[in-house]
Design a protein around this motif. Structure first.
Motif, PDB file in Angstrom:
ATOM      1  N   ARG A   1       0.853  -1.179   0.000  1.00 37.49           N
ATOM      2  CA  ARG A   1       0.000   0.000   0.000  1.00 37.49           C
ATOM      3  C   ARG A   1       0.895   1.237   0.000  1.00 37.49           C
ATOM      4  NH1 ARG A   1      -3.339   2.460   5.083  1.00 37.49           N
ATOM      5  NH2 ARG A   1      -1.208   3.010   5.608  1.00 37.49           N
ATOM      6  N   GLY A   2       0.706   2.086  -0.986  1.00 39.21           N
ATOM      7  CA  GLY A   2       1.360   3.400  -0.971  1.00 39.21           C
ATOM      8  C   GLY A   2       2.772   3.456  -1.495  1.00 39.21           C
ATOM      9  N   LYS A   3       3.433   2.306  -1.682  1.00 38.14           N
ATOM     10  CA  LYS A   3       4.806   2.328  -2.181  1.00 38.14           C
ATOM     11  C   LYS A   3       5.034   1.191  -3.163  1.00 38.14           C
ATOM     12  CE  LYS A   3       9.635   2.715  -0.738  1.00 38.14           C
ATOM     13  NZ  LYS A   3      10.582   2.717   0.399  1.00 38.14           N
ATOM     14  N   ARG A   4       5.488   1.558  -4.340  1.00 37.04           N
ATOM     15  CA  ARG A   4       5.801   0.567  -5.371  1.00 37.04           C
ATOM     16  C   ARG A   4       7.174  -0.043  -5.060  1.00 37.04           C
ATOM     17  NH1 ARG A   4       4.373  -0.035 -10.904  1.00 37.04           N
ATOM     18  NH2 ARG A   4       2.958   1.735 -10.700  1.00 37.04           N
ATOM     19  N   VAL A   5       7.253  -1.359  -5.062  1.00 34.29           N
ATOM     20  CA  VAL A   5       8.526  -2.038  -4.776  1.00 34.29           C
ATOM     21  C   VAL A   5       9.086  -2.643  -6.059  1.00 34.29           C
ATOM     22  CG1 VAL A   5       9.658  -3.895  -3.498  1.00 34.29           C
ATOM     23  CG2 VAL A   5       7.894  -2.509  -2.384  1.00 34.29           C
ATOM     24  N   ASN A   6      10.090  -1.976  -6.603  1.00 33.44           N
ATOM     25  CA  ASN A   6      10.781  -2.459  -7.796  1.00 33.44           C
ATOM     26  C   ASN A   6      12.211  -2.906  -7.501  1.00 33.44           C
ATOM     27  OD1 ASN A   6       8.880  -0.031  -9.078  1.00 33.44           O
ATOM     28  ND2 ASN A   6       8.990  -1.876 -10.337  1.00 33.44           N
ATOM     29  N   THR A   7      12.769  -2.419  -6.383  1.00 34.95           N
ATOM     30  CA  THR A   7      14.167  -2.701  -6.070  1.00 34.95           C
ATOM     31  C   THR A   7      14.305  -3.099  -4.605  1.00 34.95           C
ATOM     32  OG1 THR A   7      14.709  -0.444  -5.359  1.00 34.95           O
ATOM     33  CG2 THR A   7      14.860  -0.924  -7.734  1.00 34.95           C
ATOM     34  N   LEU A   8      15.486  -3.585  -4.259  1.00 31.34           N
ATOM     35  CA  LEU A   8      15.774  -3.938  -2.872  1.00 31.34           C
ATOM     36  C   LEU A   8      15.662  -2.715  -1.971  1.00 31.34           C
ATOM     37  CD1 LEU A   8      16.750  -6.214  -0.953  1.00 31.34           C
ATOM     38  CD2 LEU A   8      19.091  -5.503  -1.479  1.00 31.34           C
TER      39      LEU A   8
END
Length: 340
Positions: A153-160
């Motif tokens: 929710r609220g933050k896109r996780v594309n990287t470590l």
């Protein structure tokens, strides 16, 4: 007189055998999800119907969803062992520490996504390495959740780096180790609690299989779903199992035992795989493209490297329990490589 007695005895024994043969067996089946869940509606109910059909009505199930027999999900395995339920469907990881060999299957970036791909490896691993975990049970199936993904929710996780500072729901001790190795903070909780926890900001997201997304309404409280590169292993797995009280099984007539046997094991694993893959595909395809956070190969490799500490930690803990942790994880990897 003696011949008359023998005749009466023969008739009595024949009647007793016929009575036993005609006996109706009602099996209490318990699990932790609602009756509308994929597990009950698409696997457990049809499986029970199959047993009833093949036994001409002599095997019947009474299903108790949502822990209706009392207790918590962590107690389900004990409920089967103690005869509170005849059969349970549960995650071994909910009973922390009781099924240590199975934990190797839940380590990060080991098993492939997909019910069919994952279940073939899981069943073979159970038969070769993990039977000692289940002494005292009649094991009907050991299968997987198709592989977990990150839903935030609220933050896109594309990287470590995107994981730093996030609090994420973990389904097990192994999942918690994975989340921690990736730089986030794990918060353990069952599926029934994670949606409310995310909506209230208690956690920022969850490591969970796509299969549970619609059932738990996870898609209503998360904005982003991380997608790993095509063909690469999953962030992690939750192993699931159907366990039967061994004494209950042993007391059944041989023909009813045979019916349960032929509808269990690989046959039941494949039934779960088919239903899981359908549910996963439906959940993934329902997510809008803008919600998919696609992880590039380089970023994925960085996550894999970071997660190695979780695997090393698990190996050390397994060795401390007089298990060969490295041999167990190597066994999973070898089976996974052979199924590619």
């Amino acid at each position: 007189m003696k011949s008359l007695y023998s005749a009466f005895l023969c008739v009595a024994l024949t009647a007793a055998a016929s009575c036993a043969q005609a006996q109706t067996v009602k099996l209490k089946v318990a699990h932790f999800l609602p009756s509308t869940s994929n597990a009950q509606a698409n696997i457990i109910e049809p499986w029970c119907a199959q047993l009833e059909k093949e036994s001409a009505g002599r095997i019947q199930c009474q299903i108790y969803p949502s822990m209706q027999l009392g207790g918590t999900p962590a107690k389900l395995a004990d409920m089967a062992r103690n005869g509170v339920a005849d059969i349970v469907w549960t995650a071994p990881a909910y009973s922390a520490g009781k099924f240590p060999r199975v934990e190797a299957l839940e380590l990060p970036f080991v098993l492939p996504y997909g019910g069919k791909a994952g279940n073939a490896i899981i069943w073979d691993y159970y038969e070769q390495y993990a039977k000692d975990d289940f002494k005292g049970y009649k094991v009907l199936v050991v299968h997987g959740d198709g592989g977990m993904s990150l839903h935030t929710r609220g933050k896109r996780v594309n990287t470590l780096a995107d994981l730093n500072g996030l609090k994420l729901r973990a389904s097990s001790r192994t999942a918690a180790k994975t989340i921690e190795s990736l730089g986030a903070t794990p918060v353990s909780m069952p599926p029934a609690q994670m949606t409310e926890a995310i909506s209230k900001g208690v956690v920022d997201g969850a490591l969970a299989a796509w299969e549970v997304v619609p059932a738990t309404k996870l898609d209503e409280v998360t904005q982003f779903h991380s997608v790993t590169p095509e063909g690469q292993p999953a962030f992690g797995y939750t192993v699931l199992t159907m366990l039967m009280n061994q004494r209950r099984f042993d007391a059944l007539p041989a023909d009813l035992q045979a019916i349960i046997e032929r509808n269990s094991g690989k046959a039941l694993s494949e039934r779960f795989a088919e239903a899981w893959d359908k549910a996963t595909e439906a959940a993934e395809s329902a997510a809008p493209e803008a919600a998919l956070a696609r992880i590039e190969p380089a970023a994925y490799a960085e996550m894999q490297k970071a997660s190695a500490s979780a695997i090393e930690q698990w190996i050390g803990e397994a060795n401390g329990k007089n298990l060969d942790g490295k041999a167990l994880i190597d066994g999973v990897r070898n089976l996974a490589a052979g199924n590619r």
